[in-house]
Design an enzyme around this catalytic site. Structure first.
Site, PDB file in Angstrom:
ATOM      1  N   HIS A   1     -28.688 -23.250 -20.128  1.00 19.80           N
ATOM      2  CA  HIS A   1     -27.419 -23.787 -19.616  1.00 19.80           C
ATOM      3  C   HIS A   1     -26.237 -22.999 -20.167  1.00 19.80           C
ATOM      4  CE1 HIS A   1     -28.998 -27.711 -17.931  1.00 19.80           C
ATOM      5  NE2 HIS A   1     -30.039 -27.206 -18.559  1.00 19.80           N
TER       6      HIS A   1
ATOM      7  N   ASP B   1     -21.324 -29.608 -17.374  1.00 15.31           N
ATOM      8  CA  ASP B   1     -22.767 -29.655 -17.149  1.00 15.31           C
ATOM      9  C   ASP B   1     -23.182 -31.113 -16.911  1.00 15.31           C
ATOM     10  OD1 ASP B   1     -25.435 -28.780 -17.041  1.00 15.31           O
ATOM     11  OD2 ASP B   1     -25.231 -27.546 -18.839  1.00 15.31           O
TER      12      ASP B   1
END
Length: 487
Positions: free
Chosen positions: A28, A128
């Site tokens: 990520h 995110d």
């Protein structure tokens, strides 16, 4: 929107300031970092927030982009002994049984991040799935959110449940997809997908994503809360690769879905640094230079996939059986007492004419860019797919966790990969590793795969397409949809 000129894009982001909030996993953090660099090229000012050790582990920023990227280190608070391993700041540092504690630690970053956003008042928060509390922060300070998915659109639309989204702000946790439902491909009306989890994958995904954990909120509820609150969804993808899935995702969630492009990492320069100290990198490239063009299989499963001894040994025996040249980037597993213990007895000696095993970190992009490499055996993580296909390498996929199985099925659906067969108990054997590798790399019936991979490189490796067209459209959206604050 039409494609914007490079000159326009370079100045479009002037006076824009975005804050990046990635989950603390390298799968990520790296896409968020790559998006940060792409935005910086458009003169957008980026504040990238993570913990100190993670910030130190990011790649160096080129001098021309440094004025536009502010790396913001916010440390975890002190924890009781044993709560997390000492020095752990990313999922790669965490044993599986401590992952819920890590989510608790991550959520404790909320207050200092709120302070930072209140002080800076950026134009956007690009968030995110994990930082669900960014919704309240954004509302308090009048800062809109964009949800950035580091997964492909096919994974996004497969895992997004409208029923659970509608319940994201309630206490009703019963409206969840069942593990069985995750084994069924979706029918999107205009096309029928083939991607789905297999039984054991579905059970693991359901437990990890949809079920409540010790952090007090499931990953699914984190994701859904952000999806409900965001102004738009940015996806690391492009229409040329999966336009049908981007459209299906847009239709399903009823929000603007903006492909950011694939954000391919910069390809290494042809010039290689050569040192005279016999460094491991010299050994790697000296060996690659002696191999035939497109003959070598690069083998790598990254740091998040913690393979068992049986799995590592079966891969080793499969490579040996295939009789193909290979370069294997292998990190010493926790179960191995030494590097020698990490491989079957005699394996290195028996394969010394054909293969090279490199323990620890390797310059993966430089290896993938070497003309001797023609294919890759890997876990099919989305970032690795992008890295590999930009060089036109044929893909042999052996997925393990999270989105990897769905990526593998998508690549097979598009005739870009062949997946290693698994048994009923989900184990795999050396014979199938060898058979699949030979099919992809040298067999006549695998020529279509190899041809398709070469064609895919024209899309995956087209940096102008991804930066000027897709990233340009994303910056255009950010610029034209800034919230006008009343305070």
């Amino acid at each position: 929107m039409n494609t914007l000129t490079a000159a326009n894009i370079q100045n479009m982001g002037k006076n824009l300031h975005v804050v990046m909030l990635p989950w603390s996993a390298f799968g990520h953090m790296m896409p968020f970092f790559q998006l940060s660099m792409a935005l910086a090229k458009a003169k957008v000012h980026v504040s990238y927030i993570s913990t100190p050790k993670n910030i130190q582990r990011l790649p160096k920023i080129s001098p021309d982009l440094q004025p536009f990227i502010h790396l913001v280190s916010i440390p975890f608070p002190a924890f009781a002994s044993g709560f997390l391993p000492e020095g752990a700041e990313a999922t790669v540092d965490i044993p599986f049984e401590k992952i819920d504690n890590f989510k608790i630690a991550y959520d404790l970053l909320q207050q200092p991040i709120k302070q930072f956003i209140g002080d800076q008042l950026p134009d956007w928060i690009i968030v995110d799935f994990s930082a669900h509390w960014a919704v309240e922060i954004g509302k308090e300070f009048g800062v809109p959110l964009v949800y950035f998915s580091v997964f492909c659109a096919a994974t996004c639309v497969f895992l997004t449940s409208l029923e659970s989204i509608s319940k994201a702000n309630t206490e009703d946790h019963d409206v969840l997809p069942s593990p069985e439902s995750l084994t069924s491909p979706r029918d999107f009306g205009t096309f029928r997908s083939t991607i789905a989890y297999r039984k054991h994958e579905a059970v693991d995904t359901h437990a990890g994503f949809y079920e409540l954990n010790d952090s007090g909120i499931s990953d699914s509820d984190r994701h859904n809360k952000i999806l409900l609150a965001c102004q738009a969804v940015a996806v690391r993808s492009c229409n040329e690769f999966e336009g049908e899935y981007l459209e299906a995702y847009n239709n399903k969630i009823g929000k603007l879905v903006i492909p950011t492009g694939l954000l391919p990492p910069e390809q290494p320069s042809a010039k290689r640094e050569i040192s005279s100290d016999g460094s491991p990198n010299n050994v790697i490239f000296d060996w690659l230079d002696k191999q035939k063009p497109k003959s070598v299989v690069f083998v790598g499963f990254g740091s998040e996939c913690k393979l068992s001894k049986e799995q590592v040994f079966e891969i080793a025996h499969g490579l040996e059986l295939s009789e193909l040249p290979f370069l294997w980037a292998l990190r010493k597993p926790n179960w191995a007492n030494s590097e020698a213990d990490a491989l079957p007895p005699g394996f290195v000696e028996r394969t010394s004419e054909k293969g090279l095993v490199c323990m620890g970190w390797v310059p993966q992009m430089e290896i993938l860019g070497h003309p001797s490499v023609g294919g890759s055996l890997f876990h099919s993580g989305w970032g690795s797919v992008i890295e590999t296909l930009q060089f036109g390498h044929v893909l042999v996929v052996l997925p393990f966790i999270i989105d990897q199985p769905l990526n593998a099925r998508l690549l097979v659906e598009k005739d870009l990969a062949v997946e290693v067969k698994r048994r009923e108990d989900e184990s795999f054997c050396k014979d199938d590793i060898a058979k699949t590798l030979r099919h992809a790399m040298v067999a006549e019936e695998g020529e279509k795969l190899r041809s398709n991979a070469r064609k895919a490189a024209k899309v995956f490796g087209d940096h102008k397409l991804h930066q000027d067209h897709y990233l340009g459209q994303f910056v255009h959206y950010l610029k034209n949809n800034v919230t006008r604050r009343s305070f």
